[in-house]
Design a protein around this motif. Structure first.
Motif, short mmCIF file in Angstrom:
data_model
loop_
_atom_site.label_atom_id
_atom_site.label_comp_id
_atom_site.label_asym_id
_atom_site.label_seq_id
_atom_site.Cartn_x
_atom_site.Cartn_y
_atom_site.Cartn_z
N ALA A 28 0.82 -1.22 0.00
CA ALA A 28 0.00 0.00 0.00
C ALA A 28 0.85 1.27 0.00
N LEU A 29 2.14 1.14 0.31
CA LEU A 29 3.00 2.33 0.38
C LEU A 29 3.15 3.00 -0.98
N TYR A 66 0.17 5.02 -1.91
CA TYR A 66 0.08 6.08 -0.90
C TYR A 66 1.02 7.24 -1.25
N ARG A 82 -0.16 11.02 -2.21
CA ARG A 82 0.30 12.19 -1.46
C ARG A 82 0.94 13.22 -2.39
N ASN A 124 -3.95 11.90 6.03
CA ASN A 124 -2.95 10.99 5.46
C ASN A 124 -3.10 9.59 6.05
N TYR A 127 -4.09 6.16 4.12
CA TYR A 127 -3.23 4.98 4.11
C TYR A 127 -4.04 3.73 4.47
#
Lengths: 76, 291
Positions: free
Chosen positions: A29-30, A33, A37, A56, A60
């Motif tokens: 998921a990073l 994400y 952002r 945020n 996430y």
């Protein structure tokens, strides 16, 4: 809602450490994400946000859920 | 206006995140999956039925054998001699029986012809002796059959298809009847024992499809839930006497117990080298709704 399958509950091996699937989810998921952002920052949409870090965090968690959901639906 | 919008956007995201987080948590905790699963197989401890010196071992360690293949041979000579001995004893009783029967018949004839020539007691005795000799013959014949059985059993054959494992016996070892000489892993009996946390058990039904991913080569196998164990040992209950001895400590941190669930494997690839004791990850698919 998708069913549990090996696609989401597979284990990851890293130099002899067998990591739980949750680590894999968090890692996967990073990527979206970071992208999200960057997009939000570029487009200036953070202007419509009350507490930036709270949003945020929420984003996430939503992305982790999305990744797992795609994993369960993707291979049935 | 802008402030209200900002708060609304953020709160909406947070509420959605809480719901998704809750779903993630239950999915992770309640879904029937485990990383603690092991491949198992029936291991036959091959023990001879007769004692004696091992004179030949026809297999090597880790060899694949078929049911009925000769594994090892115990002192054939001694058991062949025992059969010869029993045969001789049987022949001896055969002749003894013939003599006793002839005597009995002769005495009967004399008695029939001239009742004064022979005592009734003598006739009875010879008849009884003939009966005894017949029983003695049966006894020696049974001993002969046992000797032949021992001779057959001195050649130990594989009781199932499988692999020889941990072969440490050597020619010249003395094999004792009932004591294992080598282990045979039944290759038709591979199954998986998956240890599931008790919290995940409600999602597991007999007959559900299971995906088994071996740690070796990430091979994925198909399986079916065969049944779940109905008892595990209680480590806090100390034995001794009839009364339960209850540990007074209450654990503040409680770990879910692991219950073994047996999974039958199907459609095993022929070239897959399975070994009992391998680790695997198991995910159980939800049971189809009852129709």
């Amino acid at each position: 809602m998708g069913a549990p399958s090996l696609a989401v509950f597979g284990t990851v091996e890293l130099l002899g450490f067998y990591l739980p699937p949750a680590v894999l989810w968090a890692g996967a998921a990073l990527v979206p994400y970071a992208l999200l952002r960057w997009l939000l920052g570029r487009s200036g949409l953070y202007r419509f946000v009350w507490h930036r870090s709270l949003l945020n965090l929420a984003l996430y968690v939503l992305l982790v859920g999305g990744v797992v959901f795609l994993g369960t639906v993707g291979r049935s | 206006m802008t402030t209200a919008l900002r708060i609304a956007v953020t709160l909406a995201a947070v509420i959605a995140a809480v719901l998704v987080g809750w779903w993630l948590w239950t999915f992770y905790v309640l879904s029937p999956w485990t990383r603690d699963a092991r491949v198992q197989a029936n291991v036959v401890e091959v023990a001879p039925d007769v004692s004696g010196l091992i004179t030949a071992i026809n297999v090597v360690d880790n060899q694949k054998v078929a049911k009925g293949d000769v594994l090892f041979v115990i002192d054939h000579e001694r058991f062949a001699l025992a059969v010869d001995e029993a045969q001789a004893a049987a022949a001896q009783s055969q002749w003894t029986l013939k003599l006793a029967q002839d005597d009995a018949r002769r005495d009967e004839q004399i008695l029939a012809r001239d009742p004064g020539a022979i005592a009734a007691e003598t006739v009875e005795t010879s008849r009884t002796k003939a009966g005894e000799a017949a029983a003695a013959l049966q006894l020696t014949q049974a001993r002969l059959a046992t000797a032949q059985l021992n001779l057959r059993r001195s050649t130990v054959r594989a009781p199932a298809n499988g692999y020889i494992t941990n072969l440490t016996a050597a020619v010249g070892d003395y094999a004792t009847s009932g004591t294992g000489v080598l282990a045979l892993v039944d290759s038709d009996s591979f199954y998986v024992y998956a240890y599931f946390m008790e919290t995940k058990l409600p999602g597991i039904k007999n007959g559900s499809e299971a995906d088994v991913k071996l740690m070796a080569g990430d091979t994925v196998l198909k399986g079916t839930v065969q049944g779940l164990s109905r008892a595990i040992a209680n480590p806090t209950a100390a034995g001794g006497g009839l009364l339960a001895s209850v540990d007074p400590n209450f654990e503040w941190i409680r770990l879910a117990q692991r219950i073994p669930v047996r999974i039958a494997l199907k459609n095993l690839p022929a070239d897959l080298a399975l070994a009992a004791g391998m680790s695997a990850t198991v995910v159980i698919r939800p049971a189809p709704p009852p129709s």
